[in-house]
Design a protein around this motif. Structure first.
Motif, PDB file in Angstrom:
ATOM      1  N   VAL B 404      31.122   9.229 -36.293  1.00  0.00           N
ATOM      2  CA  VAL B 404      30.929   8.714 -34.941  1.00  0.00           C
ATOM      3  C   VAL B 404      32.170   8.011 -34.371  1.00  0.00           C
ATOM      4  CG1 VAL B 404      29.716   6.728 -35.906  1.00  0.00           C
ATOM      5  CG2 VAL B 404      29.429   7.242 -33.507  1.00  0.00           C
ATOM      6  N   THR B 405      33.054   7.503 -35.246  1.00  0.00           N
ATOM      7  CA  THR B 405      34.266   6.858 -34.709  1.00  0.00           C
ATOM      8  C   THR B 405      35.452   7.816 -34.594  1.00  0.00           C
ATOM      9  OG1 THR B 405      35.007   6.108 -36.892  1.00  0.00           O
ATOM     10  CG2 THR B 405      33.595   4.602 -35.640  1.00  0.00           C
ATOM     11  N   ASP B 406      35.275   9.075 -34.995  1.00  0.00           N
ATOM     12  CA  ASP B 406      36.350  10.081 -34.877  1.00  0.00           C
ATOM     13  C   ASP B 406      36.272  10.675 -33.465  1.00  0.00           C
ATOM     14  OD1 ASP B 406      38.348  11.899 -35.364  1.00  0.00           O
ATOM     15  OD2 ASP B 406      37.240  13.081 -36.835  1.00  0.00           O
ATOM     16  N   ILE B 407      36.512   9.827 -32.490  1.00  0.00           N
ATOM     17  CA  ILE B 407      36.234  10.174 -31.091  1.00  0.00           C
ATOM     18  C   ILE B 407      37.458  10.828 -30.442  1.00  0.00           C
ATOM     19  CG2 ILE B 407      35.666   9.203 -28.812  1.00  0.00           C
ATOM     20  CD1 ILE B 407      34.259   6.897 -30.339  1.00  0.00           C
ATOM     21  N   ILE B 408      37.210  11.857 -29.648  1.00  0.00           N
ATOM     22  CA  ILE B 408      38.275  12.415 -28.811  1.00  0.00           C
ATOM     23  C   ILE B 408      38.159  11.770 -27.434  1.00  0.00           C
ATOM     24  CG2 ILE B 408      39.060  14.484 -27.592  1.00  0.00           C
ATOM     25  CD1 ILE B 408      38.338  16.118 -30.009  1.00  0.00           C
ATOM     26  N   ALA B 409      39.263  11.210 -26.954  1.00  0.00           N
ATOM     27  CA  ALA B 409      39.258  10.646 -25.601  1.00  0.00           C
ATOM     28  C   ALA B 409      40.542  11.056 -24.899  1.00  0.00           C
ATOM     29  CB  ALA B 409      39.154   9.126 -25.664  1.00  0.00           C
ATOM     30  N   CYS B 410      40.445  11.443 -23.647  1.00  0.00           N
ATOM     31  CA  CYS B 410      41.634  11.796 -22.886  1.00  0.00           C
ATOM     32  C   CYS B 410      42.369  10.504 -22.497  1.00  0.00           C
ATOM     33  CB  CYS B 410      41.249  12.591 -21.645  1.00  0.00           C
ATOM     34  SG  CYS B 410      40.619  11.553 -20.328  1.00  0.00           S
ATOM     35  N   LYS B 447      30.097  14.233 -33.129  1.00  0.00           N
ATOM     36  CA  LYS B 447      31.351  14.372 -32.396  1.00  0.00           C
ATOM     37  C   LYS B 447      31.176  13.847 -30.979  1.00  0.00           C
ATOM     38  CE  LYS B 447      32.863  18.021 -35.405  1.00  0.00           C
ATOM     39  NZ  LYS B 447      33.463  19.343 -35.593  1.00  0.00           N
ATOM     40  N   ILE B 448      31.858  12.749 -30.698  1.00  0.00           N
ATOM     41  CA  ILE B 448      31.808  12.139 -29.370  1.00  0.00           C
ATOM     42  C   ILE B 448      33.111  12.450 -28.655  1.00  0.00           C
ATOM     43  CG2 ILE B 448      31.658   9.965 -28.098  1.00  0.00           C
ATOM     44  CD1 ILE B 448      29.905   8.843 -30.232  1.00  0.00           C
ATOM     45  N   LYS B 449      33.005  12.881 -27.410  1.00  0.00           N
ATOM     46  CA  LYS B 449      34.204  13.272 -26.657  1.00  0.00           C
ATOM     47  C   LYS B 449      34.145  12.686 -25.254  1.00  0.00           C
ATOM     48  CE  LYS B 449      34.133  17.447 -29.418  1.00  0.00           C
ATOM     49  NZ  LYS B 449      35.210  18.021 -30.203  1.00  0.00           N
ATOM     50  N   ILE B 454      36.470  14.940 -14.195  1.00  0.00           N
ATOM     51  CA  ILE B 454      35.830  16.241 -14.349  1.00  0.00           C
ATOM     52  C   ILE B 454      36.755  17.322 -14.935  1.00  0.00           C
ATOM     53  CG2 ILE B 454      36.379  16.996 -12.010  1.00  0.00           C
ATOM     54  CD1 ILE B 454      33.014  17.446 -12.289  1.00  0.00           C
ATOM     55  N   ASN B 455      38.053  17.047 -15.006  1.00  0.00           N
ATOM     56  CA  ASN B 455      38.954  18.045 -15.586  1.00  0.00           C
ATOM     57  C   ASN B 455      38.740  18.258 -17.082  1.00  0.00           C
ATOM     58  OD1 ASN B 455      40.268  18.878 -13.234  1.00  0.00           O
ATOM     59  ND2 ASN B 455      41.572  17.069 -13.292  1.00  0.00           N
ATOM     60  N   ALA B 456      38.056  17.331 -17.723  1.00  0.00           N
ATOM     61  CA  ALA B 456      37.533  17.580 -19.072  1.00  0.00           C
ATOM     62  C   ALA B 456      38.589  17.689 -20.169  1.00  0.00           C
ATOM     63  CB  ALA B 456      36.632  18.821 -19.077  1.00  0.00           C
ATOM     64  N   CYS B 457      39.720  17.005 -20.010  1.00  0.00           N
ATOM     65  CA  CYS B 457      40.735  17.044 -21.073  1.00  0.00           C
ATOM     66  C   CYS B 457      40.209  16.419 -22.362  1.00  0.00           C
ATOM     67  CB  CYS B 457      42.008  16.326 -20.640  1.00  0.00           C
ATOM     68  SG  CYS B 457      42.676  16.961 -19.106  1.00  0.00           S
ATOM     69  N   ALA B 462      32.034  19.773 -24.847  1.00  0.00           N
ATOM     70  CA  ALA B 462      31.865  20.273 -26.213  1.00  0.00           C
ATOM     71  C   ALA B 462      31.464  19.163 -27.176  1.00  0.00           C
ATOM     72  CB  ALA B 462      33.150  20.949 -26.685  1.00  0.00           C
ATOM     73  N   GLY B 463      31.136  17.990 -26.661  1.00  0.00           N
ATOM     74  CA  GLY B 463      30.745  16.884 -27.532  1.00  0.00           C
ATOM     75  C   GLY B 463      29.277  16.968 -27.919  1.00  0.00           C
ATOM     76  N   HIS B 464      28.983  16.646 -29.172  1.00  0.00           N
ATOM     77  CA  HIS B 464      27.569  16.453 -29.517  1.00  0.00           C
ATOM     78  C   HIS B 464      27.032  15.386 -28.556  1.00  0.00           C
ATOM     79  CE1 HIS B 464      28.502  17.670 -33.964  1.00  0.00           C
ATOM     80  NE2 HIS B 464      28.766  18.624 -33.113  1.00  0.00           N
ATOM     81  N   ILE B 465      27.882  14.362 -28.375  1.00  0.00           N
ATOM     82  CA  ILE B 465      27.668  13.426 -27.275  1.00  0.00           C
ATOM     83  C   ILE B 465      28.927  13.465 -26.415  1.00  0.00           C
ATOM     84  CG2 ILE B 465      27.399  10.996 -26.635  1.00  0.00           C
ATOM     85  CD1 ILE B 465      25.769  10.560 -29.140  1.00  0.00           C
ATOM     86  N   GLY B 466      28.777  13.770 -25.141  1.00  0.00           N
ATOM     87  CA  GLY B 466      29.917  13.796 -24.236  1.00  0.00           C
ATOM     88  C   GLY B 466      29.820  12.643 -23.245  1.00  0.00           C
TER      89      GLY B 466
END
Ligand code: SF4
Lengths: 139, 544
Positions: B404-410, B447-449, B454-457, B462-466
């Motif tokens: 849960v802390t392996d988060i992708i953030a733009c 996977k949290i993203k 809205i550009n979605a970088c 594609a996040g289990h939680i977006g």
């Protein structure tokens, strides 16, 4: 001012629209707007001396595909890029088969020369004579 | 790893010279910003809120120690001492001066690196499975094909002024670690009955404001025809895409408007033309490239045993390593997701430290994953403890792969001029809320993203939680999405309902996670439970 990379004499007849060209059987020069289908010209190559392709904005890349299609279909006449044609695109335009340029803003001849000579090798075959590096690598 | 020959080097060097001249002409006012912008974008240079950002290509995510040290040097010399690894396996620097950009490119060229086509309306740097060449489940190493396509698509004269960006990914495993179906064009290496190599081809995927999964356009394409097929796809799109609305120019929109069947028909027809031109690279060239990716000299007879007496180390091994195809070896994932830090950010000192570890323990090779972590692809199991100690000393031994802390953030509003909301602080708050490792391990893969607009970088689709940052009457607001995936079970996430403020979204995530814990069957991941029970129980938990 038109910049030409051909040895033959320029064809002075004004270019007509694609629709006109297809119906006027004595026309020899055509102007193609971005987005028009150049494959319609293929049956008429024997009477075609000049194709002028419009670049309404330099970032509109449709003309590159139009030029490639004409060259790979066997067109050998003059192929002119007209409009927003800039020095930083000239190498790609040449590689796609354009051999004359009618830019809205004049081009600096020295910069054009540099731009065309700068890259010693290319990775892929195109409509020009440049030999791709895979061919150079394997003789 | 691929090594440049004199041709590759000459092309890269000429590119530096060209860009130096373009920057000079821009600074001298000889070209307008409008004319310059696509040129700088094709060299990876964006103008952001506070400075220029330079995105450097890391083809298919593969790096040598020497290259990573150069990236560290650039961070130190031209930026503020750190870099940021991206979701496309590249690295970007956020504090660059325009006049120094050509010098940076010249430095990169000395280690066979560049920033070519990392942004703008071009064929972007090609991504691949970050375990390529090491994964136990791959058919063959996909990187030779990615390198072949890198060359074929570099400065392609017909396709350098495309309607929009164009992203390609290549994998060779049934498990999808490269988010294939979220790409414009994606390839999975397969074999036919005669054991010949080919590609299963997908086209028309992408995130942004209208997410589409790529659809299977070809079940089997003979591998050596790939360049022709790609050119056919590009040509159909380049000729027929809209040019009047930047939001409708991605290939996914054309596919959607024409319909998959008609798009496929047009591509196949064009493929018939292009194939005859003979532009495909011959087998010998593939073999030349492929020889560069020969497996490193793996030792045989190595022990499979790992001394697990140090409990911290044992936890790290269990979470951060995955099976390698060679006996006695493991693949090590290096987390760049320290709780409270900025995901993907690495200091120059850390880059040097990882480069040292790779040189000593991983045949001098590294990978960047699309989840913004680093990978040491080939580590002897007997060396794992030393590797862990070295990483720990550099502050890089965090345990959270796919947790849960392996988060992708733009980059979000902290850097990006297009942002509606900040992404980084939201990711930090969520990570802090779930920082307890026992809790993370109990929750399992999640996977949290996070995207700041809205550009979605940040890949929120594609996040289990977006999480999607929006602007609501001038204040930052966050929408919650559930059920997305970028893996082989790819799916777009669905918006739950009204948005939240920054603290509210953290609470909402926690409520969703707790509902999952209450509902899960043994062995189910968050995504599995969501798919089994559906949207409603989660919606009820989130909105009460
Ligand atoms: S998603 Fe939006 S805010 Fe985030 S980096 Fe992309 S453009 Fe910027």
């Amino acid at each position: 001012m038109t910049l030409r990379f051909r040895d033959d004499d320029p064809h002075e007849e004004p270019a007509v629209t694609l629709d006109c060209f297809l119906t006027q059987e004595d026309a020899h020069a055509v102007r193609v707007e971005a987005g028009e289908d150049v494959r319609q010209l293929i049956p008429h190559f024997d009477r075609l001396k000049l194709v002028e392709i419009a670049f309404p904005r330099f970032r509109d890349g449709r003309g590159y595909s139009a030029a490639c299609i004409l060259r790979e279909s066997g067109y050998t006449g003059e192929l002119r890029a007209e409009g927003d044609v800039l020095v930083d695109q000239i190498l790609f335009l040449r590689r796609c088969g354009f051999d004359s340029f009618a830019p809205v803003q004049p081009l600096d001849a020295r910069l054009v020369e540099h731009a065309l000579k700068r890259f010693p090798f290319v990775y892929q075959a195109a409509a020009d004579a440049a030999v791709p590096v895979w061919k150079l690598r394997h003789g | 790893m691929y090594k440049y020959d004199l041709y590759d080097q000459a092309i890269i060097d000429a590119r530096v010279d060209e860009f130096r001249d373009q920057v000079r002409r821009r600074i001298a006012g000889e070209i307008t910003e409008d004319q310059f912008k696509p040129l700088r974008l094709k060299n990876g240079l964006y103008l952001q809120l506070h400075a220029y950002m330079l995105r450097v290509a890391i083809p298919y995510g593969t790096l040598s120690s020497r290259q990573l040290r150069m990236l560290a040097r650039i961070a130190r010399t031209y930026d503020r001492g750190y870099g940021h690894f991206t979701t496309r396996q590249n690295i970007q620097y956020h504090w660059i001066k325009l006049e120094q950009a050509p010098d940076i490119l010249a430095e990169l060229a000395t280690v066979e690196m560049h920033a070519i086509q990392t942004s703008g309306e071009s064929i972007r740097n090609i991504s691949a499975d970050h375990y390529a060449g090491a994964a136990a489940d791959e058919i063959e190493d996909p990187r030779p094909w990615a390198e072949l396509l890198r060359q074929a698509t570099t400065f392609h004269p017909e396709f350098s002024y495309l309607p929009r960006k164009f992203k390609i990914a290549v994998t060779a495993s049934p498990v999808d670690r490269a988010a294939l179906r979220w790409h414009d064009f994606a390839l999975r290496i397969v074999r036919d009955e005669a054991r010949d190599t080919g590609f299963e081809v997908f086209a028309g995927g992408g995130m942004g404001r209208t997410p589409f999964l790529a659809y299977p356009i070809r079940a089997f394409l003979p591998a050596e025809q790939i360049f022709s097929y790609l050119q056919a796809v590009l040509r159909v799109w380049n000729r027929h895409a809209r040019r009047d609305n930047i939001h409708k120019q991605r290939m996914k929109i054309l596919v959607h408007e024409l319909g998959e069947a008609e798009f496929t028909r047009q591509v196949e027809e064009e493929f018939g033309h292009v194939l005859k031109l003979g532009t495909d690279f011959p087998r010998v060239e593939y073999e030349r490239i492929s020889a560069h990716f020969a497996p490193p000299p793996f030792e045989t007879g190595l022990s499979e045993d790992i001394d697990r007496s140090d409990p911290e180390f044992a936890l790290w091994v269990d979470r951060q390593t995955v099976p390698h195809k060679a006996p006695g070896y493991a693949i090590v994932n290096v987390s760049l997701k320290k709780v409270g830090g900025i995901g993907g950010d690495v200091s120059a000192e850390q880059m040097d430290a990882v480069a040292d570890v790779a040189e000593a323990f991983s045949f001098d090779e590294l990978r960047v994953s699309h989840a913004q972590n680093l990978v040491l692809p080939h580590v002897r199991k007997q060396d794992l403890y030393m590797v862990w100690q070295a990483l720990d000393a550099a502050g890089l031994a965090d345990i959270n792969l796919d947790l849960v802390t392996d988060i992708i953030a733009c980059p979000g509003l902290d850097y990006c001029s297009l942002a509606n909301a900040r992404s980084i602080p939201v990711a930090q708050k969520i990570a802090t809320r779930f920082a307890d490792l026992d809790r993370q391990l109990d929750v399992g893969e999640l996977k949290i993203k996070v995207s700041g607009c809205i550009n979605a970088c940040g890949h929120h689709h594609a996040g289990h939680i977006g999480i999607l940052g929006v602007d609501r009457k001038g204040t930052e607001n966050y929408q919650l999405l559930l059920g997305g995936s970028g893996a082989e079970d790819a799916s777009p996430a669905k918006i739950t309902g009204p948005g939240f403020d920054e603290d509210g979204i953290v609470d909402a995530v926690e409520r969703a996670v707790e509902r999952y814990r209450a509902l899960r069957d043994p062995g189910e991941r968050f995504l599995d439970t969501y798919r089994r029970v559906g949207f409603e129980p989660f919606k009820e938990a989130i909105y009460g």
